[in-house]
Design an enzyme around this catalytic site. Structure first.
Site, PDB file in Angstrom:
ATOM      1  N   SER A   1       0.870  -1.179   0.000  1.00  0.00           N
ATOM      2  CA  SER A   1       0.000   0.000   0.000  1.00  0.00           C
ATOM      3  C   SER A   1       0.904   1.224   0.000  1.00  0.00           C
ATOM      4  O   SER A   1       2.080   1.132   0.379  1.00  0.00           O
ATOM      5  CB  SER A   1      -0.865   0.000   1.262  1.00  0.00           C
ATOM      6  OG  SER A   1      -1.344   1.306   1.525  1.00  0.00           O
TER       7      SER A   1
ATOM      8  N   TYR B   1      -3.216  -1.611   9.899  1.00  0.00           N
ATOM      9  CA  TYR B   1      -3.141  -1.822   8.449  1.00  0.00           C
ATOM     10  C   TYR B   1      -1.809  -1.312   7.902  1.00  0.00           C
ATOM     11  O   TYR B   1      -1.109  -2.006   7.153  1.00  0.00           O
ATOM     12  CB  TYR B   1      -4.317  -1.107   7.789  1.00  0.00           C
ATOM     13  CG  TYR B   1      -4.373  -1.252   6.296  1.00  0.00           C
ATOM     14  CD1 TYR B   1      -4.888  -2.406   5.713  1.00  0.00           C
ATOM     15  CD2 TYR B   1      -3.915  -0.236   5.458  1.00  0.00           C
ATOM     16  CE1 TYR B   1      -4.942  -2.540   4.335  1.00  0.00           C
ATOM     17  CE2 TYR B   1      -3.972  -0.371   4.084  1.00  0.00           C
ATOM     18  CZ  TYR B   1      -4.480  -1.515   3.528  1.00  0.00           C
ATOM     19  OH  TYR B   1      -4.525  -1.649   2.167  1.00  0.00           O
TER      20      TYR B   1
END
Ligand code: NAD
Length: 262
Positions: free
Chosen positions: A152, A165
């Site tokens: 990400s 996350y």
């Protein structure tokens, strides 16, 4: 060799088999479709069986050879069962994409231990286990294998309110590099795509008006990504010939998000 054959030789995946874990999700199915249209046979692996069935229907409607098996990436035995089924039905697994992921957003002081553990278990441990289980099989291939993990943008710029996350995805990129290092001479390549913002079910709920404004201001291209815009990078990284000297690389597909700073 004519020009069309040149590109086919470089990027083509005819007859190769790709296992797409999290393949029933938004990005996973899009990547599976891209690889399938490029000639690969697809094994959709996901914990959501209904979504797996729908995914296989969609792939078949595109003329792509596809099967599915349910899997829970936090459970090694489940991944081993997936590998054995994939090998039984297809003979060899050439490519693995690790696209299973979950997310939750809170302020730091509200981070809940159970949610932290659950996110780490799916995003980081799940990626590690899938790599471990499939590398064992790929090492037996004549021509090795290639893995694509999904990181990400927050591996480069930690995003607020998604602490577990962000940490898990930083771990995925570290793991990707470490696997590349470990298997560099054994025919196994391992890379990562780090997507910017591709709104889908799992992250749409985190996108309040302020966050959308921050994302757009921080993205030089001033728009979200379309999942189809991940396919080219995935094919480049996974293709045996085009990607032959690329390993341990996190590739940002983010409209310039990680290149920009205020
Ligand atoms: N959509 C984005 O903007 C974006 C951006 C950066 C990174 N990512 C990452 O890309 C990946 C795919 O995201 P998405 O947007 O397609 O999400 P999604 O929710 O549509 O897909 C995720 C899939 O993972 C599956 N899954 C969840 N837990 C699982 C488990 N324990 N075992 C097996 N399967 C499991 C879900 O059933 C789902 O089909 C995730 O890792 C996500 O973190 C997404």
């Amino acid at each position: 060799m004519d020009n069309a054959s040149f590109l086919q030789d470089l990027f083509g995946m005819q007859g190769q088999v790709a296992v797409v874990v999290g393949g029933a999700g938004a990005l996973g199915l899009c990547l599976a479709t891209g690889l399938g249209k490029n000639g690969a046979k697809i094994v959709v692996a996901d914990m959501n069986e209904d979504a797996c069935k729908t995914a296989v229907e969609k792939l078949s409607a595109e003329g792509i050879e596809a099967i599915y098996k349910t899997v829970n990436v936090t459970d090694k035995q489940s991944l081993i069962a997936l590998r054995e089924e994939a090998l039984k039905l297809t003979g060899q697994v050439d490519m693995l994409i690790n696209c299973a992921g979950i997310n939750a957003g809170t302020s730091f002081l509200e981070v809940d231990e159970n949610k932290w553990d659950a996110i780490m278990a799916v995003n980081l441990k799940g990626t590690m286990l899938a790599c471990q289980v499939f590398i064992e099989a790929m090492l037996k291939n004549k021509d090795g294998g290639s893995i694509l993990n999904i990181g990400s943008v927050n591996t480069a710029r930690p995003l607020s309110r998604v602490f577990a996350y962000a940490a898990s995805k930083a771990g995925v990129v570290n793991l990707t590099r470490n696997i590349a290092q470990e298997f560099g001479t054994q025919g196994i390549r391992c890379n990562a795509i780090c997507p910017g913002f591709f709104p889908a079910e799992q992250n749409r709920k985190l996108l309040d008006a302020k966050r959308v404004e921050n994302i757009m201001n921080g993205t030089p291209m001033r728009r979200y990504g379309d999942p189809n815009e991940l396919v080219g990078a995935a094919i480049l990284l996974l293709a045996k010939k085009a990607g032959s000297y690329i390993t341990g690389s996190p590739v940002y597909v983010d409209g310039g998000f990680t290149a920009s700073w205020f």
